[in-house]
Design a protein around this motif. Structure first.
Motif, PDB file in Angstrom:
ATOM      1  N   ALA A   1       0.251   7.677   0.428  1.00 36.10           N
ATOM      2  CA  ALA A   1       1.596   8.243   0.349  1.00 36.10           C
ATOM      3  C   ALA A   1       2.585   7.356  -0.390  1.00 36.10           C
ATOM      4  O   ALA A   1       3.548   7.846  -0.990  1.00 36.10           O
ATOM      5  CB  ALA A   1       2.121   8.540   1.743  1.00 36.10           C
ATOM      6  N   GLY A   2       2.378   6.042  -0.340  1.00 38.16           N
ATOM      7  CA  GLY A   2       3.339   5.121  -0.922  1.00 38.16           C
ATOM      8  C   GLY A   2       3.189   4.957  -2.421  1.00 38.16           C
ATOM      9  O   GLY A   2       2.139   5.263  -3.003  1.00 38.16           O
ATOM     10  N   ASP A   3       4.237   4.478  -3.032  1.00 39.86           N
ATOM     11  CA  ASP A   3       4.222   4.164  -4.463  1.00 39.86           C
ATOM     12  C   ASP A   3       3.728   2.730  -4.613  1.00 39.86           C
ATOM     13  O   ASP A   3       4.508   1.783  -4.712  1.00 39.86           O
ATOM     14  CB  ASP A   3       5.627   4.339  -5.046  1.00 39.86           C
ATOM     15  CG  ASP A   3       5.656   4.120  -6.555  1.00 39.86           C
ATOM     16  OD1 ASP A   3       4.565   4.072  -7.165  1.00 39.86           O
ATOM     17  OD2 ASP A   3       6.762   3.988  -7.112  1.00 39.86           O
ATOM     18  N   VAL A   4       2.397   2.561  -4.582  1.00 39.29           N
ATOM     19  CA  VAL A   4       1.806   1.229  -4.560  1.00 39.29           C
ATOM     20  C   VAL A   4       0.880   1.043  -5.761  1.00 39.29           C
ATOM     21  O   VAL A   4       0.376   2.003  -6.330  1.00 39.29           O
ATOM     22  CB  VAL A   4       1.016   0.984  -3.255  1.00 39.29           C
ATOM     23  CG1 VAL A   4       1.951   0.959  -2.061  1.00 39.29           C
ATOM     24  CG2 VAL A   4      -0.057   2.047  -3.064  1.00 39.29           C
ATOM     25  N   VAL A   5       0.673  -0.209  -6.123  1.00 42.51           N
ATOM     26  CA  VAL A   5      -0.227  -0.575  -7.206  1.00 42.51           C
ATOM     27  C   VAL A   5      -1.550  -1.029  -6.611  1.00 42.51           C
ATOM     28  O   VAL A   5      -1.578  -1.749  -5.605  1.00 42.51           O
ATOM     29  CB  VAL A   5       0.387  -1.707  -8.061  1.00 42.51           C
ATOM     30  CG1 VAL A   5      -0.581  -2.159  -9.148  1.00 42.51           C
ATOM     31  CG2 VAL A   5       1.706  -1.241  -8.672  1.00 42.51           C
ATOM     32  N   TYR A   6      -2.643  -0.616  -7.217  1.00 48.03           N
ATOM     33  CA  TYR A   6      -3.956  -1.001  -6.721  1.00 48.03           C
ATOM     34  C   TYR A   6      -4.118  -2.518  -6.754  1.00 48.03           C
ATOM     35  O   TYR A   6      -3.864  -3.170  -7.776  1.00 48.03           O
ATOM     36  CB  TYR A   6      -5.053  -0.354  -7.563  1.00 48.03           C
ATOM     37  CG  TYR A   6      -6.447  -0.801  -7.168  1.00 48.03           C
ATOM     38  CD1 TYR A   6      -7.052  -0.302  -6.016  1.00 48.03           C
ATOM     39  CD2 TYR A   6      -7.130  -1.736  -7.934  1.00 48.03           C
ATOM     40  CE1 TYR A   6      -8.311  -0.731  -5.633  1.00 48.03           C
ATOM     41  CE2 TYR A   6      -8.401  -2.165  -7.569  1.00 48.03           C
ATOM     42  CZ  TYR A   6      -8.989  -1.653  -6.417  1.00 48.03           C
ATOM     43  OH  TYR A   6     -10.234  -2.077  -6.059  1.00 48.03           O
ATOM     44  N   SER A   7      -4.547  -3.086  -5.628  1.00 49.50           N
ATOM     45  CA  SER A   7      -4.789  -4.529  -5.558  1.00 49.50           C
ATOM     46  C   SER A   7      -5.760  -4.819  -4.434  1.00 49.50           C
ATOM     47  O   SER A   7      -5.886  -4.046  -3.476  1.00 49.50           O
ATOM     48  CB  SER A   7      -3.487  -5.305  -5.333  1.00 49.50           C
ATOM     49  OG  SER A   7      -2.927  -4.986  -4.070  1.00 49.50           O
ATOM     50  N   VAL A   8      -6.467  -5.952  -4.560  1.00 49.19           N
ATOM     51  CA  VAL A   8      -7.422  -6.392  -3.548  1.00 49.19           C
ATOM     52  C   VAL A   8      -7.187  -7.863  -3.274  1.00 49.19           C
ATOM     53  O   VAL A   8      -7.049  -8.659  -4.206  1.00 49.19           O
ATOM     54  CB  VAL A   8      -8.876  -6.179  -4.012  1.00 49.19           C
ATOM     55  CG1 VAL A   8      -9.846  -6.691  -2.956  1.00 49.19           C
ATOM     56  CG2 VAL A   8      -9.148  -4.709  -4.300  1.00 49.19           C
ATOM     57  N   GLU A   9      -7.138  -8.216  -1.997  1.00 46.08           N
ATOM     58  CA  GLU A   9      -6.969  -9.603  -1.603  1.00 46.08           C
ATOM     59  C   GLU A   9      -7.848  -9.883  -0.402  1.00 46.08           C
ATOM     60  O   GLU A   9      -7.820  -9.135   0.583  1.00 46.08           O
ATOM     61  CB  GLU A   9      -5.512  -9.898  -1.262  1.00 46.08           C
ATOM     62  CG  GLU A   9      -5.249 -11.345  -0.905  1.00 46.08           C
ATOM     63  CD  GLU A   9      -3.772 -11.629  -0.667  1.00 46.08           C
ATOM     64  OE1 GLU A   9      -3.470 -12.735  -0.179  1.00 46.08           O
ATOM     65  OE2 GLU A   9      -2.943 -10.755  -0.966  1.00 46.08           O
ATOM     66  N   ALA A  10      -8.655 -10.942  -0.468  1.00 43.78           N
ATOM     67  CA  ALA A  10      -9.558 -11.282   0.634  1.00 43.78           C
ATOM     68  C   ALA A  10      -8.782 -11.460   1.934  1.00 43.78           C
ATOM     69  O   ALA A  10      -7.695 -12.033   1.952  1.00 43.78           O
ATOM     70  CB  ALA A  10     -10.332 -12.551   0.300  1.00 43.78           C
ATOM     71  N   ASN A  11      -9.371 -10.962   3.024  1.00 44.67           N
ATOM     72  CA  ASN A  11      -8.712 -11.041   4.316  1.00 44.67           C
ATOM     73  C   ASN A  11      -9.787 -11.012   5.399  1.00 44.67           C
ATOM     74  O   ASN A  11     -10.544 -10.046   5.494  1.00 44.67           O
ATOM     75  CB  ASN A  11      -7.738  -9.875   4.499  1.00 44.67           C
ATOM     76  CG  ASN A  11      -6.889 -10.013   5.743  1.00 44.67           C
ATOM     77  OD1 ASN A  11      -7.140 -10.853   6.597  1.00 44.67           O
ATOM     78  ND2 ASN A  11      -5.870  -9.173   5.843  1.00 44.67           N
ATOM     79  N   GLY A  12      -9.879 -12.048   6.194  1.00 45.50           N
ATOM     80  CA  GLY A  12     -10.867 -12.100   7.263  1.00 45.50           C
ATOM     81  C   GLY A  12     -10.434 -11.405   8.533  1.00 45.50           C
ATOM     82  O   GLY A  12     -11.210 -11.305   9.494  1.00 45.50           O
ATOM     83  N   ASN A  13      -9.207 -10.883   8.557  1.00 42.25           N
ATOM     84  CA  ASN A  13      -8.697 -10.277   9.795  1.00 42.25           C
ATOM     85  C   ASN A  13      -7.698  -9.177   9.468  1.00 42.25           C
ATOM     86  O   ASN A  13      -6.529  -9.239   9.857  1.00 42.25           O
ATOM     87  CB  ASN A  13      -8.048 -11.343  10.676  1.00 42.25           C
ATOM     88  CG  ASN A  13      -7.658 -10.809  12.033  1.00 42.25           C
ATOM     89  OD1 ASN A  13      -8.283  -9.889  12.551  1.00 42.25           O
ATOM     90  ND2 ASN A  13      -6.614 -11.379  12.613  1.00 42.25           N
ATOM     91  N   GLY A  14      -8.163  -8.158   8.740  1.00 37.13           N
ATOM     92  CA  GLY A  14      -7.271  -7.058   8.409  1.00 37.13           C
ATOM     93  C   GLY A  14      -7.631  -6.423   7.089  1.00 37.13           C
ATOM     94  O   GLY A  14      -8.665  -6.719   6.478  1.00 37.13           O
ATOM     95  N   MET A  15      -6.773  -5.530   6.627  1.00 37.72           N
ATOM     96  CA  MET A  15      -7.028  -4.776   5.406  1.00 37.72           C
ATOM     97  C   MET A  15      -7.022  -5.687   4.180  1.00 37.72           C
ATOM     98  O   MET A  15      -6.349  -6.720   4.151  1.00 37.72           O
ATOM     99  CB  MET A  15      -5.985  -3.671   5.235  1.00 37.72           C
ATOM    100  CG  MET A  15      -4.552  -4.153   5.126  1.00 37.72           C
ATOM    101  SD  MET A  15      -3.359  -2.811   4.916  1.00 37.72           S
ATOM    102  CE  MET A  15      -3.671  -2.345   3.203  1.00 37.72           C
ATOM    103  N   THR A  16      -7.796  -5.281   3.164  1.00 41.16           N
ATOM    104  CA  THR A  16      -7.885  -6.055   1.927  1.00 41.16           C
ATOM    105  C   THR A  16      -7.309  -5.321   0.726  1.00 41.16           C
ATOM    106  O   THR A  16      -6.976  -5.955  -0.273  1.00 41.16           O
ATOM    107  CB  THR A  16      -9.354  -6.373   1.594  1.00 41.16           C
ATOM    108  OG1 THR A  16     -10.047  -5.135   1.287  1.00 41.16           O
ATOM    109  CG2 THR A  16     -10.055  -7.061   2.761  1.00 41.16           C
ATOM    110  N   THR A  17      -7.203  -3.995   0.833  1.00 40.90           N
ATOM    111  CA  THR A  17      -6.989  -3.172  -0.358  1.00 40.90           C
ATOM    112  C   THR A  17      -5.761  -2.282  -0.225  1.00 40.90           C
ATOM    113  O   THR A  17      -5.549  -1.660   0.824  1.00 40.90           O
ATOM    114  CB  THR A  17      -8.221  -2.285  -0.617  1.00 40.90           C
ATOM    115  OG1 THR A  17      -9.385  -3.117  -0.666  1.00 40.90           O
ATOM    116  CG2 THR A  17      -8.081  -1.515  -1.911  1.00 40.90           C
TER     117      THR A  17
END
Length: 270
Positions: free
Chosen positions: A228-244
């Motif tokens: 729903a949001g106006d967001v840009v595709y990105s990925v960031e490593a995360n050991g405790n939660g969403m990454t993308t």
């Protein structure tokens, strides 16, 4: 019925309520475990009315409305209100059927541990996580609305022990109708080993992403998933939660390194 005890109503025999109000306000000296109803080896049926836990001025929060252990609960209608915290905590093979009404609370509004929750209608609203599963829990949804204002609408727990074995066992999510929404982040976040099925008329709406699976099996067969949001595709490593962010479906193996299997038969992804 009002009270200020840790458990205001304790059931060891069946009870049905057709209206009225059951409420608890923990005292300033409460340990924070104020709950309105404890259902233990029993059954509870709610056809109307309100069951609630309030926050005492200057005191502790009421952490839950229902504490359910090895019991059956049927909600046909009514309101279940937790000022902050959990509305339902179900453990040890408890079964909850929710047909109509409203469940409102803070974080982990519905918390399932080795128990099942069958949502056939109604609304679950949370400021934090709306539905949280652990320890071989099952969440089934055929209709209704689940909303998180600031966190995941549906989330599992992928924690493992020192040998890499899951602490919470397999979970089952079978969702084929209704709407699941996060107004802040990912709507559905699954880091726990188990089976997730999204089909039928299910609508998934996430502000930053729709679904992120980090362990287990995912099958999509007809669901509509929307960012729903106006967001840009990105990925960031995360050991405790969403990454993308910016993805309707994100597949990102957790640091626990459990297998992931994804099968998409049909669906709409926006």
């Amino acid at each position: 019925v009002t009270g200020m005890k840790a458990y205001h109503v304790q059931l060891i025999g069946g009870l049905a309520i057709n209206g009225g109000n059951i409420s608890t306000t923990p005292s300033k000296t409460s340990d924070g475990n104020g709950r309105s109803v404890m259902v233990y080896n029993s059954s509870f049926e709610m056809n109307d009315g309100t069951v609630s836990v309030a926050k005492a001025e200057g005191g502790q929060n009421g952490v839950g409305v229902f504490y359910i252990q090895n019991s059956n609960v049927l909600i046909n209608d009514g309101e279940i209100l937790a000022s902050e915290g959990t509305a339902f905590r179900a453990i040890n093979d408890s079964q909850i059927v929710f047909k109509k009404g409203r469940i409102l609370g803070g974080d982990e509004v519905v918390r399932l541990e080795g128990s099942s929750f069958d949502m056939q209608g109604g609304e679950i609203y949370a400021t934090g996580v709306a539905v949280y599963t652990a320890k071989e829990a099952e969440f089934v949804m055929s209709d209704g609305v689940v909303i998180s204002e600031n966190s995941y609408a549906l989330a599992g727990n992928g924690s493992v022990d020192s040998e890499g074995e899951p602490l919470n066992g397999d979970t089952v999510w079978y969702l084929d109708g209704g709407t699941i929404t996060s107004r802040a982040i990912t709507a559905i976040y699954q880091s726990q080993v188990g089976d997730t099925y999204l089909g039928g008329n299910l609508q998934v709406v996430g502000e930053k992403s729709g679904i992120e699976i980090r362990a287990g099996d995912l099958t999509i067969d007809g669901a509509t998933v929307t960012v729903a949001g106006d967001v840009v595709y990105s990925v960031e490593a995360n050991g405790n939660g969403m990454t993308t962010t910016g993805a309707a479906i994100a597949v990102a193996q957790h640091t626990t390194r459990k297998p992931i299997n994804v099968k998409i038969r049909r669906g709409t992804f926006i």
